[in-house]
Design an enzyme around this catalytic site. Sequence first.
Site: not given
Length: 247
Positions: A104-106, A191, A194
């Site tokens: 998972l992204d930060k 991503h 997004k």
Amino acid sequence: MAKIRLDKYLADMQIGTRSAVKEYIRKGRVRVNEAVVKSPEQKIDTETDTVLYDDKPVGYHTYEYFMLNKPQGVVSATQDTKEKTVTELITEKNRKDLFPVGRLDKDTEGLLLITNDGALSHELLSPKKHVETYFAEVMGKIGQAEVIKFKEGLVIDTEFTALPAVLEVLSFDEAKNTSRIRVTIHEGKFHQVKRMFEAVGSEVLYLKRLSMGTLVLDESLAPGAYRRLTEQEIQMLKETRNIKKNG
Ligand code: URA
């Protein structure tokens, strides 16, 4: 029946480093089935033997499974020189070889499975079985046009067309000009969510993973909190694996 050396057994369970546990064994601090054992190479049956260190039982865990509600600001890695990692948040682990299943992204929150079961991780992330659901707050008014585009498979750029995804619009906040949505995807490219919203001229403001395979985020876990998976959750993940393999 799984048999391993006594020093490895104790080191795997974090009683100490391999050389430290050899020392403890030689000093007579370790008993196997009630008898003091002074040789580190003694073979232990991890399922049936009882190991005591300083009179306290040391159970052996081959695999561990944790559900973390990943908070923002933490990276999905096992080690990082600068940033705090998700495995560092799991303080009650026995195994040192835990890793997050997928990234998972930060700035993304939500469900992260942390385990040392490489085979299960591989299965969950394999193209045929991959399924994840996210909640997001995104810019603008998302409607039927976007739902259809997601369903048909979005062209993200010359190299990447997303697999068909199920997009549900939950609500629209007129004052903020934002939509709350739920989206289910079948791949985990960098991503991914997004980029999908960028491709329809929107922007993800907040992203949270709700589920992965049969595993659903326990909403009683605050961001940063975790718990062990229940036997039933582990069983369900493994059953999905078997059903799909044979099916
Ligand atoms: N998609 C993203 O864009 N980010 C994540 O962290 C997960 C899915």
